[in-house]
Structure formats: structure tokens, C-alpha cells
Design a protein around this motif. Sequence first.
Motif, mmCIF file in Angstrom:
data_model
loop_
_atom_site.group_PDB
_atom_site.id
_atom_site.type_symbol
_atom_site.label_atom_id
_atom_site.label_comp_id
_atom_site.label_asym_id
_atom_site.label_seq_id
_atom_site.Cartn_x
_atom_site.Cartn_y
_atom_site.Cartn_z
ATOM 1 N N ILE A 1 6.638 9.542 -4.846
ATOM 2 C CA ILE A 1 8.169 9.231 -4.599
ATOM 3 C C ILE A 1 8.315 7.751 -4.019
ATOM 4 C CG2 ILE A 1 10.508 9.476 -3.619
ATOM 5 C CD1 ILE A 1 9.499 11.557 -6.192
ATOM 6 N N GLU A 2 7.417 7.465 -3.060
ATOM 7 C CA GLU A 2 7.246 6.074 -2.473
ATOM 8 C C GLU A 2 6.682 5.253 -3.461
ATOM 9 O OE1 GLU A 2 5.400 4.240 1.771
ATOM 10 O OE2 GLU A 2 4.127 5.405 0.340
ATOM 11 N N LEU A 3 5.927 5.652 -4.098
ATOM 12 C CA LEU A 3 5.365 4.832 -5.534
ATOM 13 C C LEU A 3 6.516 4.420 -6.069
ATOM 14 C CD1 LEU A 3 3.208 3.373 -7.109
ATOM 15 C CD2 LEU A 3 2.546 5.680 -8.243
ATOM 16 N N GLY A 4 7.353 5.333 -6.889
ATOM 17 C CA GLY A 4 8.545 4.862 -7.506
ATOM 18 C C GLY A 4 9.251 4.211 -6.862
ATOM 19 N N THR A 5 9.615 4.258 -5.568
ATOM 20 C CA THR A 5 10.650 3.596 -4.836
ATOM 21 C C THR A 5 10.253 2.019 -4.728
ATOM 22 O OG1 THR A 5 11.114 5.476 -3.528
ATOM 23 C CG2 THR A 5 11.747 3.469 -2.454
ATOM 24 N N TYR A 6 9.013 1.717 -4.276
ATOM 25 C CA TYR A 6 8.559 0.541 -4.521
ATOM 26 C C TYR A 6 8.423 -0.328 -5.846
ATOM 27 C CZ TYR A 6 8.198 0.848 0.707
ATOM 28 O OH TYR A 6 8.377 1.287 1.903
ATOM 29 N N PRO B 1 0.778 -1.116 -0.034
ATOM 30 C CA PRO B 1 0.188 -0.073 0.116
ATOM 31 C C PRO B 1 0.629 1.278 -0.021
ATOM 32 C CG PRO B 1 0.060 -0.995 2.218
ATOM 33 C CD PRO B 1 0.813 -1.809 1.256
ATOM 34 N N ILE B 2 0.654 2.193 -0.891
ATOM 35 C CA ILE B 2 1.110 3.507 -0.945
ATOM 36 C C ILE B 2 0.507 4.495 0.069
ATOM 37 C CG2 ILE B 2 2.236 5.150 -2.626
ATOM 38 C CD1 ILE B 2 3.483 2.458 -2.639
ATOM 39 N N ALA B 3 1.408 5.244 0.590
ATOM 40 C CA ALA B 3 0.770 6.105 1.673
ATOM 41 C C ALA B 3 0.596 7.773 0.893
ATOM 42 C CB ALA B 3 1.756 6.477 2.880
ATOM 43 N N GLY B 4 -0.119 8.497 1.498
ATOM 44 C CA GLY B 4 -0.252 9.871 1.125
ATOM 45 C C GLY B 4 1.195 10.539 1.004
ATOM 46 N N ALA B 5 1.164 11.557 -0.031
ATOM 47 C CA ALA B 5 2.452 12.188 -0.314
ATOM 48 C C ALA B 5 2.983 12.796 0.811
ATOM 49 C CB ALA B 5 2.345 12.903 -1.503
ATOM 50 N N LYS B 6 4.369 12.657 1.297
ATOM 51 C CA LYS B 6 4.952 13.538 2.254
ATOM 52 C C LYS B 6 5.001 14.866 1.705
ATOM 53 C CE LYS B 6 9.310 13.870 2.316
ATOM 54 N NZ LYS B 6 10.270 15.083 2.669
ATOM 55 N N ASN B 7 5.570 15.070 0.456
ATOM 56 C CA ASN B 7 5.787 16.591 0.115
ATOM 57 C C ASN B 7 4.590 17.320 -0.069
ATOM 58 O OD1 ASN B 7 8.542 16.337 0.374
ATOM 59 N ND2 ASN B 7 8.495 15.700 -1.944
ATOM 60 N N PRO C 1 12.210 12.501 -11.746
ATOM 61 C CA PRO C 1 12.164 13.187 -10.567
ATOM 62 C C PRO C 1 13.737 12.835 -10.020
ATOM 63 C CG PRO C 1 10.370 11.586 -10.502
ATOM 64 C CD PRO C 1 11.201 11.253 -11.748
ATOM 65 N N THR C 2 14.234 14.025 -9.296
ATOM 66 C CA THR C 2 15.495 13.956 -8.662
ATOM 67 C C THR C 2 15.413 13.109 -7.469
ATOM 68 O OG1 THR C 2 17.294 15.084 -7.407
ATOM 69 C CG2 THR C 2 14.996 16.059 -7.429
ATOM 70 N N ASP C 3 14.096 12.925 -6.737
ATOM 71 C CA ASP C 3 14.041 12.101 -5.580
ATOM 72 C C ASP C 3 13.936 10.710 -5.891
ATOM 73 O OD1 ASP C 3 13.900 14.099 -3.923
ATOM 74 O OD2 ASP C 3 11.909 14.437 -3.654
ATOM 75 N N LEU C 4 14.069 10.220 -7.141
ATOM 76 C CA LEU C 4 14.089 8.716 -7.559
ATOM 77 C C LEU C 4 15.472 8.531 -8.147
ATOM 78 C CD1 LEU C 4 10.548 8.266 -8.941
ATOM 79 C CD2 LEU C 4 11.356 7.145 -6.779
ATOM 80 N N GLN C 5 16.527 9.421 -8.169
ATOM 81 C CA GLN C 5 17.691 9.011 -8.825
ATOM 82 C C GLN C 5 18.399 8.244 -8.032
ATOM 83 O OE1 GLN C 5 21.464 9.531 -8.130
ATOM 84 N NE2 GLN C 5 21.012 11.664 -7.718
ATOM 85 N N ALA C 6 18.690 8.566 -6.928
ATOM 86 C CA ALA C 6 19.529 7.361 -6.109
ATOM 87 C C ALA C 6 18.905 5.964 -6.121
ATOM 88 C CB ALA C 6 19.544 7.800 -4.658
ATOM 89 N N GLN C 7 17.568 5.704 -6.165
ATOM 90 C CA GLN C 7 16.900 4.459 -6.029
ATOM 91 C C GLN C 7 17.257 3.867 -7.493
ATOM 92 O OE1 GLN C 7 15.835 7.337 -5.042
ATOM 93 N NE2 GLN C 7 13.760 7.018 -4.058
ATOM 94 N N MET C 8 17.049 4.773 -8.594
ATOM 95 C CA MET C 8 17.445 4.198 -9.831
ATOM 96 C C MET C 8 18.718 3.726 -10.133
ATOM 97 S SD MET C 8 15.825 3.646 -12.670
ATOM 98 C CE MET C 8 15.919 3.511 -14.672
ATOM 99 N N MET C 9 19.620 4.460 -9.373
ATOM 100 C CA MET C 9 20.958 4.092 -9.562
ATOM 101 C C MET C 9 21.033 2.688 -8.959
ATOM 102 S SD MET C 9 24.532 6.042 -8.174
ATOM 103 C CE MET C 9 24.647 7.413 -9.003
ATOM 104 N N ALA C 10 20.532 2.374 -7.889
ATOM 105 C CA ALA C 10 20.713 1.145 -7.171
ATOM 106 C C ALA C 10 20.307 -0.127 -8.221
ATOM 107 C CB ALA C 10 19.937 1.080 -6.108
ATOM 108 N N LEU C 11 19.214 0.461 -9.226
ATOM 109 C CA LEU C 11 18.711 -0.577 -10.070
ATOM 110 C C LEU C 11 19.971 -0.790 -11.109
ATOM 111 C CD1 LEU C 11 16.580 -2.556 -11.330
ATOM 112 C CD2 LEU C 11 16.000 -0.383 -12.564
#
Length: 422
Positions: free
Chosen positions: A236-241, A17-23, A306-316
Motif C-alpha cells: 500500500i505504501e508502494l502503490g501510494t508513492y 525506499p519502501i518500508a516493511g508492510a504495516k498490515n 486494493p481498497t486501501d489505494l482507492q482514496a489515493q487513486m481518486m486523487a489522481l
Amino acid sequence: MDSILVTGNGPLNGQIPIAGAKNACLTLMPATLLSEEPLTLTNAPRLSDIKTMTALLQSLGAEVSSLQDGQVIAMSSHNLTSQTADYDIVRKMRASNLVLGPLLARFGQAVVSLPGGCAIGARPMDLHVEGLEALGAEIELKDGYLHAGAPGGLKGAVHEMRFASVGATENIVMAATLAKGTTVLKNAAREPEIVDLVECLRKMGAQISGEGSSTIEIQGVDRLHGATHQVVTDRIELGTYMLAPAICGGEVELLGGRMSLVESFAAKLDAAGVSVTETQNGLKVARKNGRVQAVDVVTEPFPGFPTDLQAQMMALMCTAEGTSVLEERIFENRFMHAPELVRMGANIEVHGGTATVTGVEALKGAPVMATDLRASVSLILAGLAAEGETTVSRVYHLDRGYEHVVRKLEGVGAKIERIKGE
């Protein structure tokens, strides 16, 4: 200090389940300062940043209550006692600066400390100040505080921002709702969180059009009233998961996800060999076949990557087939996760705002340290795909932006636990 232990454990399957947006929530909460009447937010995320914003609003005299296990936030600013946002609270989180516009608009004055937050670049306040000065505010920096005044009230104006800053757009839009006359904000940011803010302000009686485009028009009104508003899904949580099954294999459905929130990100995943499909309840993600392929990424304002998904994309990309180039155009100093990924066996070279990643067959578990919010979760994703155990320290960053991360990943089969520090 707490840490998170991750053990590579194969494919992931199930639902998250994806939460409401922090930002979005951190932007919506200061909107209560614009009205004497109550503002209630539903679908709120349960995060430490929300607690920080709660403390800030309460320090101004606002009443803030957390209901239904934190998923409902009830606020009232009918009896504010201060227009000063102190350094002790503001230093913890950059979004604290979003009280500046509302306080200035409603009371004609505000004193706000320069903000803190993640160490990912300077992120100055000049765009906020320029926009508010265009509305007639007089702002002076003294001893680390912005002293803002508008004795005759704010007045509508045409203002073009030098850069499409999300925070500055939000501050200016909120201030303009109570300004006299019409404000036209050009080169405005287009993020879904801004659209969500405008929808909430409109429920409060604001007259705004153009949200989601680069030009927003605000017709000032005398007063705003109360409202109830549901916080938009956290993209961003959505993209992360979405990256979890991409990096580990398997198939995961993200409940509450919407393609419109992550179109550019989903397009990159598709190019890398990861399938993203819409379902009745959200988005379903799975690798198409075998190892993912390297893709290049350039971070850009919405609707770009999104810049906020750059680190996670690098992991992939660390385990992708081929070489990828990731270019960071939003924030300087945002590759601090790269040396930690190298400790896990990744092949990464950083030159200024560009990182070149050559995929390896497999990462290896190692002790690593989180340097900021998004970096922390990128290391967890890498740990899920690594051989052996990965210990991520300094995970207090994680608590700022991801609720129940251990529980959510455990629910799809990850081997992950939080280790309590002394």
C-alpha cells in the motif's frame, strides 16, 4: 495538533525506499503469543500502530524490544501474565483483535475487547467468531468484550468463510496451528500479508499449505518454536508513492517494490497512461505522455484493486482527462476524502458506494482535513499537484501507516513540511 503543508512544485524525480508492510507486521507480532520461544521480525516499519501493538503485547506480559532504530522487533512470550486485551489499547487499532486466535490456541482462553481503528465502516468480528467456533471455541459477547474459551483445546475442522476477510483468515490460521488435527479453511483471503504470515509460522514449525489460494490447510502441531522473519514490502505504501509521479509528472523509482504485490493496481495505472517498469532495485514509474486518462476502478479482495489505494487513486482521477467511476465494495463509508478533494476544486459526486469523478485541468490548494489513514495521504498527493498551498490537518492518522512521509517526498523534490501543533 500537527498539520502538513504542501505546495505544488512540479515534477518529482529520484528514489523512494519502501518500508516493511504495516498490515503484515501487525499480523506477525501476535504470532509471538503462540510460542514460548523468541520471535524476531526484521524490516519492520516505524509507525504508531506498531507502538500500539507493542503496548498491547506488553500488557499481556510479553517482552518486546525495538532494535536498530525500530526496524527490528524482538519478542518473547515465555512468561505471559494475562489473556485479557483491554479496551483502552484495543480501541486504538482494529488489528488488536489478532491476539484472540493465538491466546485461545495456546492457553484455551482469551478476553478481547471489540476493536477500534479508522472510521470506515462497521467491520464486525462475526467472521472471526464463526471460524474460531468451528474449531471448538465457545465465545460470548459481554460488556463489549469477547469472552472465548476452549477448555478441551481447539480441534481441526473444515470451515468456509462467508467473505474472504483478511483479519479473520489470519486469526483462524494462527489458532489452527496449535489445534488437534487438520483444519481446512475455504474462501480464505489471498493477500500477500497472509502469505507472509504463513511463511513466518512455517519457520516456527507450523504445517500449513495453500497460502495465496482460497483454500488453506493447517495440520495442527503440539508446539511452535522461535524464528527470525523479514516483513514483506508494504504494497500500500508502494502503490501510494507510485501515484506521486503519476499525479505530478517526473520519474520515481520505488526501492524494494515488486510487481507481484501490485499487479492489478499497476494495470490500472498503465490504462491511465502511466508506465510502471521493473528495475534491479524495485519499480520505476513515470507518465507515458501528457495528462493521465480517466479509468474506472472497483475495489476487490486481492488480487483485485486494493481498497486501501482507492482514496489515493481518486486523487489522481481528479486531474485526469475524462470521467471515472470508483466503486467501493469492501468498506462502506469510505469516501470521506471526497468532500475534502472538492474543497480543492475537484468535481466528484458520491452516491452510496460509488463516486463519479470528472477530471479538472488543475486542483487549487486549500485547508483540508484528514478523516482516516488513506484519506490523509490522498490529500497530500492532491496537494502536490495543486496550485498554491494545501494544509492537511489531523495528520495523526498518517503516522499510523506511513513512516517519514515528509522526508521521503522531500527526497524526490516535493515542497512539503510538517507544522507542529500547539
